[in-house]
Design a protein around this motif. Structure first.
Motif, PDB file in Angstrom:
ATOM      1  N   ARG A   8      -8.102  -1.265  -1.836  1.00 38.70           N
ATOM      2  CA  ARG A   8      -8.788  -0.840  -0.629  1.00 38.70           C
ATOM      3  C   ARG A   8      -8.292   0.546  -0.212  1.00 38.70           C
ATOM      4  N   LEU A  29      -3.574  -0.801  -1.770  1.00 35.21           N
ATOM      5  CA  LEU A  29      -4.130  -0.043  -0.654  1.00 35.21           C
ATOM      6  C   LEU A  29      -3.671   1.391  -0.767  1.00 35.21           C
ATOM      7  N   GLY A  57       0.823  -1.191   0.000  1.00 36.95           N
ATOM      8  CA  GLY A  57       0.000   0.000   0.000  1.00 36.95           C
ATOM      9  C   GLY A  57       0.861   1.246   0.000  1.00 36.95           C
TER      10      GLY A  57
END
Length: 329
Positions: free
Chosen positions: A70, A37, A4
């Motif tokens: 996400r 992410l 991420g």
């Protein structure tokens, strides 16, 4: 292995439109390089540095990325929010993102934020715990009656629930033994900070897992912040790391982040993952083997870096590291 990106603050001298445009550029670079992410933290009244507030920003970014990406708040300073407002905003964000939200919550560390917002700094821990309990009730109950030390609800009827059931994953930030025990009790995962050594991670994670076992809760997998820099060799990567990060670490120290010393910024390299591509991949494999962590969250933007340089960093990491570990668990 999942990766991420922590989306960073920028100097206030950068015009707001430019700030957003460059942020969208970086998000596109992160997505094309396999990062799954996007994370954004929170500060208030931060002077000459601009933080975009995470809830509206992540809602905007949700429309820019695919369904495998996400979005996370790492972290919201929850004692500075009324739990009802926070519950409704985060439930809305989970709906807008199609159930792709991870909720990172913490207490923050800047006394000035508490002072300016009229919240006693000494109450932050008790407000935090009470607020998290109420947040979960507002997400899971049709009627809420709650009499706490700071907030009271009588027969309240929540009208917003998250897409994810029973709630989005809740990450509770902590950097001390007491805080990690709190994280194990209140959350679903412990987001691990970038300054903690691997040995320190193992020590505190043992505390976390002991508390989870005591409570009959699953152990979980924990997002971890690490600075990751690839170079020709370790020394070259270290020079790049220090050049990227030294100004920011000094600024942190000046803004009450007492866990980050102002002197000798090269000391931060001791917990970073540095080296040539093969060495960095090996270090990340070792990390994943020793502790149940994921995703690995990097910071791509540092003061003085242009948006093109940030995107080049993400391209470099994507090519040498993310792709090499895409199938590694």
């Amino acid at each position: 292995m999942r990766f991420g990106v922590l989306l960073a603050d920028v100097p206030r001298a950068i015009p707001p439109r430019q700030h957003l445009g460059e942020l969208l550029q970086q998000v596109e670079a992160a997505q094309r390089n396999g990062f799954t992410l996007l994370a954004l933290g929170q500060h208030f009244l931060y002077g000459d540095i601009r933080w975009l507030q995470p809830v509206p920003t992540l809602a905007r970014l949700a429309g820019e990325v695919g369904p495998d990406v996400r979005l996370a708040t790492t972290v919201l300073i929850s004692p500075l929010h009324h739990p009802v407002v926070l519950a409704e905003e985060l439930a809305t964000l989970d709906i807008v993102t199609g159930g792709r939200l991870d909720v990172g919550l913490g207490m923050g560390y800047r006394r000035e934020e508490y002072q300016q917002l009229g919240v006693p700094f000494g109450e932050r821990a008790t407000r935090f715990e009470e607020g998290v309990r109420l947040l979960r009730e507002l997400w899971t109950r049709d009627h809420v009656t709650f009499h706490g030390a700071f907030w009271t609800l009588d027969g309240a009827e929540p009208h917003l629930r998250p897409v994810q059931e029973p709630t989005p994953p809740v990450w509770i930030g902590a950097s001390t033994t007491k805080g990690v025990v709190r994280s194990a009790r209140l959350g679903d995962a412990w987001p691990i900070g970038p300054r903690l050594s691997l040995e320190g991670v193992e020590e505190l994670l043992a505390v976390y897992l002991h508390e989870r076992e005591r409570l009959g809760l699953p152990p979980g997998v924990h997002p971890i912040r690490r600075e990751v820099v690839v170079g020709r060799d370790h020394e070259d990567a270290r020079r790049r790391f220090v050049a990227m990060t030294s100004d920011r670490y000094r600024t942190y120290a000046e803004r009450e982040r007492t866990t980050i010393p102002a002197a000798n910024p090269g000391d931060e390299a001791s917990t970073a993952i540095l080296g040539d591509p093969d060495d960095v991949v090996a270090q990340l494999r070792d990390l994943s083997t020793r502790v149940p962590v994921g995703p690995v969250i990097v910071r791509a933007q540092w003061p003085g870096m242009s948006s093109d340089e940030v995107c080049a960093y993400l391209d470099d990491l994507g090519h040498h590291v993310v792709s090499a570990l895409a199938d590694y668990r």
